[in-house]
Design an enzyme around this catalytic site. Structure first.
Site, short mmCIF file in Angstrom:
data_model
loop_
_atom_site.label_atom_id
_atom_site.label_comp_id
_atom_site.label_asym_id
_atom_site.label_seq_id
_atom_site.Cartn_x
_atom_site.Cartn_y
_atom_site.Cartn_z
N ILE A 9 0.87 -1.17 -0.06
CA ILE A 9 0.08 0.00 0.01
C ILE A 9 0.83 1.39 -0.23
O ILE A 9 0.32 2.20 -0.22
CB ILE A 9 -1.13 -0.13 1.32
CG1 ILE A 9 -2.02 1.01 1.04
CG2 ILE A 9 -0.38 0.24 2.41
CD1 ILE A 9 -3.21 0.91 2.08
N SER A 125 2.73 -7.69 -15.29
CA SER A 125 3.46 -6.54 -15.87
C SER A 125 3.71 -6.88 -17.36
O SER A 125 3.74 -8.05 -17.61
CB SER A 125 5.00 -6.74 -15.30
OG SER A 125 5.81 -5.66 -15.81
N GLU A 127 6.32 -6.39 -18.80
CA GLU A 127 7.51 -6.88 -19.02
C GLU A 127 7.63 -8.43 -19.35
O GLU A 127 8.48 -8.93 -19.99
CB GLU A 127 8.44 -6.71 -17.71
CG GLU A 127 8.89 -5.35 -17.60
CD GLU A 127 9.66 -4.61 -18.66
OE1 GLU A 127 10.71 -5.42 -18.88
OE2 GLU A 127 9.58 -3.32 -18.90
N TYR A 149 13.16 -9.35 -13.05
CA TYR A 149 12.01 -9.05 -12.64
C TYR A 149 10.86 -9.63 -13.62
O TYR A 149 9.81 -10.09 -12.99
CB TYR A 149 11.73 -7.18 -12.75
CG TYR A 149 10.48 -6.79 -12.67
CD1 TYR A 149 9.97 -6.33 -11.30
CD2 TYR A 149 9.70 -6.50 -14.04
CE1 TYR A 149 8.79 -5.75 -11.22
CE2 TYR A 149 8.47 -5.90 -13.51
CZ TYR A 149 7.99 -5.68 -12.17
OH TYR A 149 6.90 -4.88 -12.31
#
Length: 324
Positions: A9, A125, A127, A149
């Site tokens: 958050i 993502s 990606e 990632y």
């Protein structure tokens, strides 16, 4: 009143999502590894810090995750936690994999054991697709990750699909293309560009060092993307969706628009630095978000030009002490 648990958050998306859900009448609980020590600056910037209850949870520790979900009894869980920088993942691949893939696994397992009808959202993502070339990536486009990632995000995506199909969990992934805002930390190249342009416009004599300006991305406005996250979670059937604007431009275009906003010629202030080049960068990121438009009725309102304008105004106002 629905209760939402937002993991991560404190980040850009987590803060905007908290604000969005509060406006929808949710009770919002946020997690951090050490909630007592975390400043939650973004929640304060959005004026909602006092409306959000925060609890400590280590996403890579199953017992910690299980305890948080068991105690808080959320209706919806949004997993926005984990290492969020592609560039940093090359330096910290192990931490990246643990916080994203293992973290997602811990949450799915905890939900499975708790046996409550929890809706689970996973932050995917673009990606994962790798270099899309001239093709626009959609929900059925094969993944080709090119960074630690991205590998971690592909793993998390696969886990979500598996738990959905094997255990009947309501688990979905939003495959979000790049989305920015004034809450981005300066380690992200978009905010690095914007903040430098604002400082130069305010009299700084600095130069801006960047890597490859010829990469192409689809940039949207983060506050609009959190609405898409929520829409995914309101359905009766869990599915994965690509979320994007559908417009791809080069980083050079982004740089040019940022400096142009302040009446500056970017070529006078930007320098190329080889050390900033990534080991395996993605040249093109193109998106087809038509499924989200048809099924979720979600459509972006702000494209890259609006993103640059909003970020530039926010950065200059912050620099000069002007209230937004």
């Amino acid at each position: 009143m629905k209760r939402a648990l937002i993991c991560g958050i404190g980040g850009q998306d987590g803060a905007y999502l908290a604000k969005f859900l509060l406006e929808k009448g949710y009770e919002v609980v946020g997690t951090s590894r050490d909630a007592m020590a975390t400043p939650f600056t973004n929640l304060t910037k959005l004026g909602i810090r006092e409306q959000v209850r925060t609890v400590s949870m280590a996403i890579n520790d199953f017992r910690s995750v299980f305890s948080a979900l068991k105690n808080e009894e959320p209706d919806e869980v949004y997993n926005l936690a984990g290492q969020s920088s592609v560039g940093l993942s090359f330096d910290q691949p192990v931490e990246t994999m643990e916080s994203i893939a293992i973290g997602t696994l811990n949450m799915l397992e905890a939900i499975r054991f708790i046996e409550r009808p929890i809706h689970f959202y996973n932050a995917g993502s673009s990606e994962c697709f790798g270099d899309t070339g001239n093709e626009k990536a959609h929900e059925n486009t094969p993944f080709h990750p090119r960074s630690p990632y991205a590998v971690a995000k592909v793993s998390a995506h696969g886990l979500v699909v598996n738990y959905r199909e094997s255990y009947g969990l309501f688990a979905c992934t939003g495959i979000l293309f790049n989305h920015e805002s004034s809450l981005r930390p300066e380690r992200f190249v978009t905010q690095k560009i914007i903040k430098a342009a604002a400082r130069i416009a305010n009299g700084s004599k600095e130069k801006l060092a960047l890597g490859n300006l010829d990469i192409h991305r689809d940039w949207g406005w983060a506050p609009e993307y959190v609405e898409a996250m929520w829409l995914l979670m309101q359905r009766d059937i869990a599915e994965d969706f690509v979320i994007a604007t559908g417009r791809t431009v080069s980083l050079q275009y982004f740089v040019g628009r940022a400096f142009e906003h302040f009446g500056l010629d970017w070529q006078c202030y930007v320098e190329s630095e080889a050390a900033l080049l990534r080991p395996s960068d993605i040249q093109y990121g193109r998106a087809d978000a038509s499924k989200a438009g048809k099924i979720l009725n979600w459509h972006h309102k702000t494209d890259v030009d609006g993103v640059v304008e909003k970020m530039c105004d926010a950065a200059f106002n912050e620099l000069t002490g002007v209230s937004a």
